[in-house]
Each structure stands twice: as C-alpha cells, then as structure tokens.
Design a protein around this motif. Structure first.
Motif, PDB file in Angstrom:
ATOM      1  N   SER A 281      -9.203  -2.626  -2.251  1.00  0.00           N
ATOM      2  CA  SER A 281      -8.784  -2.768  -0.844  1.00  0.00           C
ATOM      3  C   SER A 281      -9.025  -4.184  -0.340  1.00  0.00           C
ATOM      4  O   SER A 281      -8.203  -4.752   0.385  1.00  0.00           O
ATOM      5  CB  SER A 281      -9.533  -1.774   0.036  1.00  0.00           C
ATOM      6  N   PHE A 282     -10.159  -4.754  -0.744  1.00  0.00           N
ATOM      7  CA  PHE A 282     -10.472  -6.128  -0.340  1.00  0.00           C
ATOM      8  C   PHE A 282      -9.455  -7.107  -0.919  1.00  0.00           C
ATOM      9  O   PHE A 282      -8.950  -7.983  -0.221  1.00  0.00           O
ATOM     10  CB  PHE A 282     -11.889  -6.494  -0.793  1.00  0.00           C
ATOM     11  N   ILE A 283      -9.127  -6.949  -2.192  1.00  0.00           N
ATOM     12  CA  ILE A 283      -8.153  -7.833  -2.833  1.00  0.00           C
ATOM     13  C   ILE A 283      -6.773  -7.636  -2.204  1.00  0.00           C
ATOM     14  O   ILE A 283      -6.028  -8.594  -1.992  1.00  0.00           O
ATOM     15  CB  ILE A 283      -8.105  -7.595  -4.353  1.00  0.00           C
ATOM     16  N   GLU A 284      -6.436  -6.380  -1.880  1.00  0.00           N
ATOM     17  CA  GLU A 284      -5.121  -6.081  -1.295  1.00  0.00           C
ATOM     18  C   GLU A 284      -4.957  -6.772   0.069  1.00  0.00           C
ATOM     19  O   GLU A 284      -3.885  -7.277   0.388  1.00  0.00           O
ATOM     20  CB  GLU A 284      -4.974  -4.565  -1.139  1.00  0.00           C
ATOM     21  N   GLU A 285      -6.044  -6.804   0.844  1.00  0.00           N
ATOM     22  CA  GLU A 285      -5.986  -7.468   2.147  1.00  0.00           C
ATOM     23  C   GLU A 285      -5.914  -8.985   1.992  1.00  0.00           C
ATOM     24  O   GLU A 285      -5.196  -9.662   2.716  1.00  0.00           O
ATOM     25  CB  GLU A 285      -7.205  -7.101   2.993  1.00  0.00           C
ATOM     26  N   SER A 286      -6.675  -9.489   1.047  1.00  0.00           N
ATOM     27  CA  SER A 286      -6.736 -10.945   0.877  1.00  0.00           C
ATOM     28  C   SER A 286      -5.535 -11.504   0.127  1.00  0.00           C
ATOM     29  O   SER A 286      -5.002 -12.560   0.490  1.00  0.00           O
ATOM     30  CB  SER A 286      -8.008 -11.339   0.129  1.00  0.00           C
ATOM     31  N   TYR A 287      -5.142 -10.838  -0.954  1.00  0.00           N
ATOM     32  CA  TYR A 287      -4.059 -11.324  -1.802  1.00  0.00           C
ATOM     33  C   TYR A 287      -3.054 -10.201  -2.049  1.00  0.00           C
ATOM     34  O   TYR A 287      -3.056  -9.585  -3.116  1.00  0.00           O
ATOM     35  CB  TYR A 287      -4.600 -11.821  -3.145  1.00  0.00           C
TER      36      TYR A 287
END
Length: 187
Positions: free
Chosen positions: A147-153
């Motif tokens: 989820s963190f990666i999806e929001e950032s990249y």
C-alpha cells in the motif's frame, strides 16, 4: 509450623512399604516415645498424632489387615497437601479398575501416556498459534508495504501483485504449516 496429616500408614510410622513387623514395631515405639511426653506437656495435637500412630500400627502389625490395606493403597497417589482423597474419584477409579480388569500399574502407565500426549498436544497448539500469528503479522506488513509503494509509486503491475498476494500467501502459509506439522509430528 504447617502441619499436615499424612494419609499413608507407612508414612505415619516412617517406614518403607516393605518393612518387617519388627521394623514397624520399633518405629511405632520410637514415635510413641516422642509424642507421649508432648501429650504430658499439653501439646494439643499430640493426642491426634498418638491416635494416628496407634491406628497405623494396628493395621500394619496385623498380617491380614496389612495385606488388605496394601491391596487398596495406591502408593503413588498419596496426597501431599494433607487433604483427604475425593470419595467420588476413588469410586470412579475403582469402577474403572474393575471394569477394565487392569492392575494399578497398567492404569498408571495409561495415565502417564495420556499425560504425555496431552502435554505434546498443548505444546503443538501453542506453536501452531505462534506460527499463525506470525504469518498474519508478516502478511499485514507485506500489505502495508504494498500500500505504501502503491501510494508513492503507482504503476500497473503493483495491483496485480496485490491481487495475487492473498492466494499465494495462503498457499505458502498452508505449505509452511504442513512442514511445521511434519517436523513436530508425534512419534
């Protein structure tokens, strides 16, 4: 001083269950010689101790009474806290023993095996719980990371990874549990 009444006649006299009549008589005399002066001094529990000694001596010094007492006594089940045995448990034990035509040693061996199996089962249950909680923690951390990666990249392949992660993780968890059970399987 914490006083507890001993339940076993052999323990009251301080002799082994294989003691001879002479040893039983000597032990009775020695203990009686200790408690009689206490009774003279007015020690409250001395009378009860003398009665217990005398009762034990009467049973163990008579060969017939001793044989009957030994047949009913479970030497390994003498209570250490001074409490009397539970009559319902005694009755249940007698019913089991007569119904299954087993000796005390056989029943004790079965109980010991049951206790070991139960201990193994409880350890397995604890380890299984720890394993499953750790799997949930790892899966939660993985989803948070995705989820963190999806929001950032944001990119297209990440959604596919997220969709496949649940079934793949479930398969890996089941396979890991199978290996875990194989490793800790009761022999």
């Amino acid at each position: 001083m914490n006083l507890s009444k001993k339940e076993n006649h052999y323990q009251i006299l301080g002799v082994d269950k294989n003691a001879s009549s002479l040893q039983i008589g000597e032990a009775y005399s020695q203990r009686l010689a200790f408690w009689e002066p206490m009774l003279q001094l007015g020690i409250s529990f001395a009378k009860e101790e003398i009665l217990n000694l005398t009762r034990s001596f009467q049973v163990l010094s008579d060969a017939e009474k001793r044989k009957e007492y030994d047949s009913k006594l479970d030497f390994d089940f003498v209570l250490l806290d001074g409490k009397t045995k539970d009559p319902e448990m005694e009755e249940a034990y007698d019913v089991y023993r007569t119904g299954h035509k087993k000796t005390y040693e056989q029943i004790l061996a079965e109980f010991t095996n049951f206790k070991e199996d139960l201990g193994f089962t409880l350890v397995n249950l604890k380890l299984t719980t720890i394993y499953l909680v750790l799997c949930l923690i790892v899966y939660s951390v993985f989803l948070m990371f995705i989820s963190f990666i999806e929001e950032s990249y944001p990119f297209e392949g990440l959604q596919t990874v997220k969709n496949l992660s649940s079934p793949v993780f479930l398969i890996l968890t089941v396979f890991g549990y199978w290996l875990f059970r194989k490793r800790f399987k009761h022999k």
